[in-house]
Design an enzyme around this catalytic site. Structure first.
Site, short mmCIF file in Angstrom:
data_model
loop_
_atom_site.label_atom_id
_atom_site.label_comp_id
_atom_site.label_asym_id
_atom_site.label_seq_id
_atom_site.Cartn_x
_atom_site.Cartn_y
_atom_site.Cartn_z
N LEU A 205 43.95 76.62 108.60
CA LEU A 205 42.86 76.12 109.44
C LEU A 205 41.58 76.86 109.09
O LEU A 205 41.58 78.09 109.04
CB LEU A 205 43.17 76.34 110.93
CG LEU A 205 44.44 75.71 111.50
CD1 LEU A 205 44.72 76.28 112.89
CD2 LEU A 205 44.30 74.20 111.57
N HIS A 206 40.49 76.13 108.86
CA HIS A 206 39.24 76.83 108.57
C HIS A 206 37.98 76.04 108.91
O HIS A 206 36.90 76.60 108.96
CB HIS A 206 39.18 77.21 107.09
CG HIS A 206 38.82 76.07 106.18
ND1 HIS A 206 39.74 75.11 105.85
CD2 HIS A 206 37.65 75.73 105.58
CE1 HIS A 206 39.14 74.22 105.05
NE2 HIS A 206 37.88 74.57 104.87
N ARG A 207 38.09 74.74 109.18
CA ARG A 207 36.89 73.91 109.36
C ARG A 207 36.20 74.21 110.69
O ARG A 207 36.86 74.44 111.71
CB ARG A 207 37.24 72.43 109.26
CG ARG A 207 37.56 72.02 107.83
CD ARG A 207 37.62 70.52 107.67
NE ARG A 207 37.86 70.19 106.28
CZ ARG A 207 36.91 69.98 105.37
NH1 ARG A 207 35.65 70.05 105.74
NH2 ARG A 207 37.22 69.70 104.13
N ARG A 242 37.01 83.16 108.27
CA ARG A 242 36.27 82.52 109.37
C ARG A 242 37.17 82.36 110.60
O ARG A 242 36.78 82.65 111.73
CB ARG A 242 35.77 81.15 108.91
CG ARG A 242 34.97 80.40 109.98
CD ARG A 242 34.72 78.95 109.59
NE ARG A 242 33.73 78.35 110.47
CZ ARG A 242 32.45 78.17 110.15
NH1 ARG A 242 32.01 78.54 108.97
NH2 ARG A 242 31.63 77.62 111.01
N ASP A 282 43.66 71.51 107.53
CA ASP A 282 42.42 70.76 107.69
C ASP A 282 41.61 70.82 106.40
O ASP A 282 40.43 70.49 106.36
CB ASP A 282 41.60 71.27 108.88
CG ASP A 282 41.24 72.75 108.79
OD1 ASP A 282 41.58 73.39 107.76
OD2 ASP A 282 40.63 73.27 109.73
#
Length: 360
Positions: A205-207, A242, A282
């Protein structure tokens, strides 16, 4: 013929590596500008070492990234005078490079016309709230040579009134990258994490629309923590810098059922993808890699710019609905991995042949 590669992120390094290697093998003159968009060891420097890539210019990242990058790379373009400037994908690096090239091509004193090349052109999520979508659209409008992975990508560009003469269907260089690095995929990472093949799930997950929302990120972490118990399965979570920052900021605690690890080198991450039972992500690039590696993928987004993966059912789109994620998981667990790779082979060779043909 002189080529300039502009890159700044992990995906750009991975996807441009086969083309850079081919230029080296064929003794074609080139140089690399690293914009510094990714600046941690595991997000960029480790990849330069693994792939034996040496940027000629490494820029320091500043807060006003796009503006400062335009200011820094413009004089490099003028000094080096490359015939081609190659960008890849949809990052802020791509946007800055495209804008700098366009500005110089119309204003240079010596009327040097830089040919701008966009690798992985024509992808569209049709969601203009995504910064990546805007980057793609602008880069495509400004590029002289547009290298698209599929017919679907070509159709997107034609709908935007881009001349078909500028568009070339070549496939995606990720196919070349995986092929070149396949022999280096081993199971050491599995042993170190005490994993068995096809006996764990992989989560990334990073968006921003996921991890920058406390509600979304807390909800999805809780879901996968419970899923690990419910399915009696390990869930490996290589954590993006992030995402890690947001977990700390939001004080999210329910992480003990997830196996959180630092970002991997490319070979270890390919191994984790190849041997996972299911991938939840994602990421756009992971949708492609999972498809090529024959691992079922569930994308936690409302849209995707990789519709070919949906068409062949290597990937299913879940949105942010936890119920839908669960339903699609149960569906994927009984599906067969019989799809064909839609991203082609020897893509870098096709690209280089096109550049040679257009060189004058």
């Amino acid at each position: 013929m002189k080529i300039c590669f502009v890159l700044g992120t992990r995906p750009e390094i991975i996807k441009l590596f086969p083309l850079i290697k081919l230029c080296t093998d064929e003794k074609i003159q080139y140089f690399i500008i690293h914009t510094g968009q990714h600046y941690s060891y595991m997000m960029d420097k480790k990849f330069f070492l693994d792939f034996n890539i040496k940027p000629k210019y490494i820029l320091n990242r500043e807060k006003s990234f796009i503006t400062s990058t335009i200011d820094k790379i413009s004089p490099i373009f003028l000094r080096e005078k490359p015939d081609y400037i190659i960008n890849q994908g949809d990052t802020n690096t791509v946007l800055a490079s495209a804008l700098a090239c366009n500005k110089l091509s119309s204003n240079t004193i010596d009327n040097k016309k830089f040919k701008l090349v966009h690798v992985e052109s024509g992808l569209r999520s049709h969601d203009k709230s995504m910064p990546e979508e805007i980057n793609r659209i602008i880069a495509d409008q400004l590029s002289d040579i547009l290298l698209v992975p599929t017919h679907e990508s070509q159709k997107n560009l034609i709908k935007e009134n881009i001349s078909k003469k500028k568009i070339y269907i070549v496939g995606n260089t990720i196919s070349d990258s995986i092929k070149l690095n396949k022999k280096k995929i081993n199971t050491k990472i599995l042993s170190s994490l005490k994993l068995k093949k096809k006996d764990y799930y992989l989560l990334t997950l990073h968006r921003p629309d996921m991890v920058d929302s406390k509600k979304n990120l807390t909800s999805i972490i809780n879901f996968f923590s419970k899923l690990s118990i419910k399915k009696e399965v390990k869930i490996i979570f290589p954590i993006h810098p992030r995402t890690q920052k947001k977990i700390v900021l939001f004080k999210i605690k329910n992480l003990h059922n997830l196996k959180i690890i630092n970002p991997c080198n490319y070979y270890d991450f390919l191994s984790l993808q190849k041997n996972a039972k299911i991938i939840f992500t994602d990421s756009g690039g992971i949708q492609e890699e999972a498809c090529i590696l024959k691992t079922p993928c569930i994308t936690i987004r409302k849209n995707t710019e990789r519709p070919e993966t949906l068409k062949i059912k290597s990937n299913l789109l879940a949105g942010y609905s936890l119920k839908k994620i669960n339903n699609l998981l149960n569906k994927m667990l009984v599906s067969k991995t019989k799809w064909k790779n839609p991203y082609g082979n020897n893509v870098s060779k096709k690209i280089l042949d096109i550049l040679k043909k257009n060189y004058n």
